[in-house]
Design a protein around this motif. Sequence first.
Motif, PDB file in Angstrom:
ATOM      1  N   GLY A   1      23.812 -16.246   1.553  1.00  0.00           N
ATOM      2  CA  GLY A   1      22.901 -17.291   2.017  1.00  0.00           C
ATOM      3  C   GLY A   1      21.967 -16.798   3.105  1.00  0.00           C
ATOM      4  N   ALA A   2      22.524 -16.059   4.063  1.00  0.00           N
ATOM      5  CA  ALA A   2      21.712 -15.580   5.187  1.00  0.00           C
ATOM      6  C   ALA A   2      20.672 -14.562   4.747  1.00  0.00           C
ATOM      7  CB  ALA A   2      22.621 -14.983   6.261  1.00  0.00           C
ATOM      8  N   ILE A   3      21.053 -13.639   3.875  1.00  0.00           N
ATOM      9  CA  ILE A   3      20.103 -12.612   3.429  1.00  0.00           C
ATOM     10  C   ILE A   3      19.028 -13.214   2.537  1.00  0.00           C
ATOM     11  CG2 ILE A   3      19.857 -10.491   2.077  1.00  0.00           C
ATOM     12  CD1 ILE A   3      21.080 -10.094   4.852  1.00  0.00           C
ATOM     13  N   PHE A   4      19.405 -14.162   1.669  1.00  0.00           N
ATOM     14  CA  PHE A   4      18.386 -14.830   0.849  1.00  0.00           C
ATOM     15  C   PHE A   4      17.355 -15.518   1.741  1.00  0.00           C
ATOM     16  CE2 PHE A   4      16.709 -18.749  -0.982  1.00  0.00           C
ATOM     17  CZ  PHE A   4      16.097 -18.263  -2.134  1.00  0.00           C
ATOM     18  N   GLY A   5      17.836 -16.305   2.701  1.00  0.00           N
ATOM     19  CA  GLY A   5      16.914 -17.001   3.596  1.00  0.00           C
ATOM     20  C   GLY A   5      16.050 -16.047   4.383  1.00  0.00           C
ATOM     21  N   ASP A   6      16.637 -14.926   4.803  1.00  0.00           N
ATOM     22  CA  ASP A   6      15.899 -13.927   5.574  1.00  0.00           C
ATOM     23  C   ASP A   6      14.767 -13.330   4.744  1.00  0.00           C
ATOM     24  OD1 ASP A   6      15.263 -11.245   6.801  1.00  0.00           O
ATOM     25  OD2 ASP A   6      16.777 -11.912   8.226  1.00  0.00           O
ATOM     26  N   LYS A   7      15.044 -13.037   3.459  1.00  0.00           N
ATOM     27  CA  LYS A   7      14.040 -12.388   2.613  1.00  0.00           C
ATOM     28  C   LYS A   7      12.856 -13.297   2.306  1.00  0.00           C
ATOM     29  CE  LYS A   7      14.985  -9.630  -0.767  1.00  0.00           C
ATOM     30  NZ  LYS A   7      15.494  -9.118  -2.053  1.00  0.00           N
ATOM     31  N   VAL A   8      13.102 -14.592   2.150  1.00  0.00           N
ATOM     32  CA  VAL A   8      12.018 -15.479   1.708  1.00  0.00           C
ATOM     33  C   VAL A   8      11.468 -16.350   2.829  1.00  0.00           C
ATOM     34  CG1 VAL A   8      12.912 -15.515  -0.648  1.00  0.00           C
ATOM     35  CG2 VAL A   8      13.608 -17.309   0.940  1.00  0.00           C
ATOM     36  N   SER A   9      11.904 -16.118   4.055  1.00  0.00           N
ATOM     37  CA  SER A   9      11.377 -16.891   5.174  1.00  0.00           C
ATOM     38  C   SER A   9      10.140 -16.219   5.752  1.00  0.00           C
ATOM     39  CB  SER A   9      12.431 -17.029   6.274  1.00  0.00           C
ATOM     40  OG  SER A   9      11.866 -17.636   7.416  1.00  0.00           O
ATOM     41  N   PRO A  10       9.038 -16.943   5.859  1.00  0.00           N
ATOM     42  CA  PRO A  10       7.834 -16.362   6.478  1.00  0.00           C
ATOM     43  C   PRO A  10       7.995 -16.145   7.982  1.00  0.00           C
ATOM     44  CG  PRO A  10       7.483 -18.677   5.947  1.00  0.00           C
ATOM     45  CD  PRO A  10       8.803 -18.307   5.349  1.00  0.00           C
ATOM     46  N   LEU A  11       9.124 -16.587   8.530  1.00  0.00           N
ATOM     47  CA  LEU A  11       9.395 -16.386   9.953  1.00  0.00           C
ATOM     48  C   LEU A  11      10.238 -15.146  10.204  1.00  0.00           C
ATOM     49  CD1 LEU A  11      10.377 -20.063  10.856  1.00  0.00           C
ATOM     50  CD2 LEU A  11       8.127 -18.994  11.082  1.00  0.00           C
ATOM     51  N   SER A  12      10.726 -14.513   9.136  1.00  0.00           N
ATOM     52  CA  SER A  12      11.626 -13.366   9.273  1.00  0.00           C
ATOM     53  C   SER A  12      10.874 -12.119   9.717  1.00  0.00           C
ATOM     54  CB  SER A  12      12.332 -13.100   7.942  1.00  0.00           C
ATOM     55  OG  SER A  12      12.936 -11.831   7.931  1.00  0.00           O
ATOM     56  N   ASP A  13      11.434 -11.401  10.696  1.00  0.00           N
ATOM     57  CA  ASP A  13      10.770 -10.189  11.181  1.00  0.00           C
ATOM     58  C   ASP A  13      10.739  -9.107  10.099  1.00  0.00           C
ATOM     59  OD1 ASP A  13      13.487  -9.713  11.241  1.00  0.00           O
ATOM     60  OD2 ASP A  13      13.500  -8.767  13.199  1.00  0.00           O
ATOM     61  N   SER A  14      11.795  -8.999   9.287  1.00  0.00           N
ATOM     62  CA  SER A  14      11.813  -7.978   8.232  1.00  0.00           C
ATOM     63  C   SER A  14      10.795  -8.298   7.143  1.00  0.00           C
ATOM     64  CB  SER A  14      13.216  -7.851   7.616  1.00  0.00           C
ATOM     65  OG  SER A  14      13.612  -9.051   6.990  1.00  0.00           O
ATOM     66  N   THR A  15      10.639  -9.577   6.833  1.00  0.00           N
ATOM     67  CA  THR A  15       9.663  -9.994   5.823  1.00  0.00           C
ATOM     68  C   THR A  15       8.240  -9.750   6.323  1.00  0.00           C
ATOM     69  OG1 THR A  15      11.190 -11.689   5.022  1.00  0.00           O
ATOM     70  CG2 THR A  15       8.883 -11.945   4.411  1.00  0.00           C
ATOM     71  N   ILE A  16       8.000 -10.079   7.566  1.00  0.00           N
ATOM     72  CA  ILE A  16       6.680  -9.849   8.160  1.00  0.00           C
ATOM     73  C   ILE A  16       6.386  -8.351   8.218  1.00  0.00           C
ATOM     74  CG2 ILE A  16       5.346 -10.048  10.293  1.00  0.00           C
ATOM     75  CD1 ILE A  16       6.888 -12.692  10.812  1.00  0.00           C
ATOM     76  N   LEU A  17       7.393  -7.545   8.614  1.00  0.00           N
ATOM     77  CA  LEU A  17       7.200  -6.097   8.723  1.00  0.00           C
ATOM     78  C   LEU A  17       6.914  -5.474   7.362  1.00  0.00           C
ATOM     79  CD1 LEU A  17       7.287  -3.499  10.414  1.00  0.00           C
ATOM     80  CD2 LEU A  17       9.760  -3.420  10.021  1.00  0.00           C
ATOM     81  N   ALA A  18       7.703  -5.845   6.347  1.00  0.00           N
ATOM     82  CA  ALA A  18       7.539  -5.251   5.013  1.00  0.00           C
ATOM     83  C   ALA A  18       6.165  -5.537   4.428  1.00  0.00           C
ATOM     84  CB  ALA A  18       8.625  -5.759   4.075  1.00  0.00           C
ATOM     85  N   SER A  19       5.648  -6.738   4.656  1.00  0.00           N
ATOM     86  CA  SER A  19       4.337  -7.091   4.106  1.00  0.00           C
ATOM     87  C   SER A  19       3.200  -6.479   4.922  1.00  0.00           C
ATOM     88  CB  SER A  19       4.178  -8.617   4.043  1.00  0.00           C
ATOM     89  OG  SER A  19       4.316  -9.193   5.321  1.00  0.00           O
ATOM     90  N   SER A  20       3.325  -6.547   6.247  1.00  0.00           N
ATOM     91  CA  SER A  20       2.230  -6.055   7.091  1.00  0.00           C
ATOM     92  C   SER A  20       2.104  -4.539   7.034  1.00  0.00           C
ATOM     93  CB  SER A  20       2.441  -6.510   8.540  1.00  0.00           C
ATOM     94  OG  SER A  20       3.639  -5.979   9.071  1.00  0.00           O
ATOM     95  N   ILE A  21       3.214  -3.832   6.874  1.00  0.00           N
ATOM     96  CA  ILE A  21       3.192  -2.370   6.922  1.00  0.00           C
ATOM     97  C   ILE A  21       2.447  -1.783   5.726  1.00  0.00           C
ATOM     98  CG2 ILE A  21       5.277  -1.705   5.629  1.00  0.00           C
ATOM     99  CD1 ILE A  21       4.462  -0.465   9.146  1.00  0.00           C
ATOM    100  N   VAL A  22       2.367  -2.572   4.617  1.00  0.00           N
ATOM    101  CA  VAL A  22       1.638  -2.081   3.433  1.00  0.00           C
ATOM    102  C   VAL A  22       0.410  -2.944   3.136  1.00  0.00           C
ATOM    103  CG1 VAL A  22       3.668  -1.010   2.416  1.00  0.00           C
ATOM    104  CG2 VAL A  22       3.150  -3.367   1.842  1.00  0.00           C
ATOM    105  N   ASP A  23      -0.003  -3.755   4.124  1.00  0.00           N
ATOM    106  CA  ASP A  23      -1.223  -4.572   4.028  1.00  0.00           C
ATOM    107  C   ASP A  23      -1.193  -5.545   2.855  1.00  0.00           C
ATOM    108  OD1 ASP A  23      -2.371  -3.271   6.238  1.00  0.00           O
ATOM    109  OD2 ASP A  23      -3.082  -1.633   4.970  1.00  0.00           O
TER     110      ASP A  23
END
Length: 469
Positions: A157-179
């Motif tokens: 549950g926690a990892i699913f929410g982390d991956k699809v949350s626009p507030l997640s630092d890992s989600t923000i990092l993964a998208s921003s790092i590759v533009d």
Amino acid sequence: MKSALSAIKTLILALVSIAIVIGGIVVIKAPTSIVLMTGGAAIIFLSLIWGIKWQDIERDIMKNIGHMLLPILILLAVGMLIGSWILSGTIPFFVYYGLVLLKPSIFLFAVCLICAIMTLMCGSSWATIGTIGVAFMGISMGLEVPLYYTAAAVVVGAIFGDKVSPLSDSTILASSIVDVDLMEHVKHLLYTTVPGLVISLVLYLVIGLQFKNVTANSETISIIQNTILDHFNLNPIVLIPPIAVLILISRGLPALPVYGIGIFLGCLIAGFLQKQSLLDIAGALNSGYTLDTGVDIVNQIVQQGGLSSMLSTVAILIAAAVFGAPLQTAGVVDVLLDKIKQFATTSRSMMTSCLTMHAGLFTIIGSYYVTYSVLGPMLKPLYTDYGMHRKNLSRTLEDTGTALAPMIPWSVTGAFIASTLQVPTGQFILFAPMVYLGIVFALIYIYTGFGIAKINIDSSEKSAKQEVS
């Protein structure tokens, strides 16, 4: 940066690093931080012998530790958060009423969904695991549901929410790092994430069938609840800290100051409602809740948290930074990237190679803060060259980073989960299928073309390597 070493020497470094990690952790079963430090020392020694300058290695060590600094601070904050929320009665409140409301047959299903929703709202799997996850482990003891099942449901549950949350630092990092646009990245992640979640939820319903006709031990539950009532005032006021944290993070405030507010509110309630002294509060922030309730099972539930509970995990983070730095300095990553360019003749083989490369590097280093930052910019041009949208890359980073992390005991997240939920990785990971099925679905999509986004580029810009169909 091109490698100062030959391909053979960089291969030797990679093999030595893998051998030390596997030998030390799996075979010898030595402490993870010591194994990583030993591996880092061995790689540094070989690199220095082969002509790599110590100043360059030191620079990359400091850079890696810089990447680790924010997660270290968050980790310490979560430790204090757990301590203050136990002392304030917040986590005991969830345990008490969870034992009243949740039944063994639907418990795992409910745990997974609740953790997913909470993490989606707050953007941090660590916050979910460290607060409500700890509470669920306590409820699990009362309902006599095996702890490894509960740990798996919390993690999924926690990892699913982390991956699809626009507030997640890992989600923000993964998208921003590759533009890549953040919401495009989140939508693209659903292809590999939702099937794994659905399969996990079905698994938890099936597992729950074995508890369908099982009546939870009412005597045990009664002892837990009475002991909690004897030591904590369960006034609904204790819900203020988690509610405040959820509201503030949902409004886009940075995680670290929000956790600080959560800690402050927990301490405030502990002082005024639970009548704890300043010394007791300071002790809980440092060492967690340490008072003896007189009941072993309740002690297991509440004697947690504090800065000291996270220090071993912090040591792993620092050791991971030391371990990964000489691999970067010596150019191991660059050599692997060159091999991809040399042998990837189609977009399928290119994407498979990138997926394998990131999964391998992450398995060795254990921090997606490092691997995203290192490989993201390096792999980004490959996707454009092969006519593939970069959101395929950002999704691959998360499928082999954020999602894979709980499987790797020495990773930042893996170490945090094992120490916080107090269940070894090997015990629960089999029952957390979403964690590893993301990679399976990613490979299926790569070779079927389903769920793979392409870009339109002029044919004159395409190389002979590119695959059109």
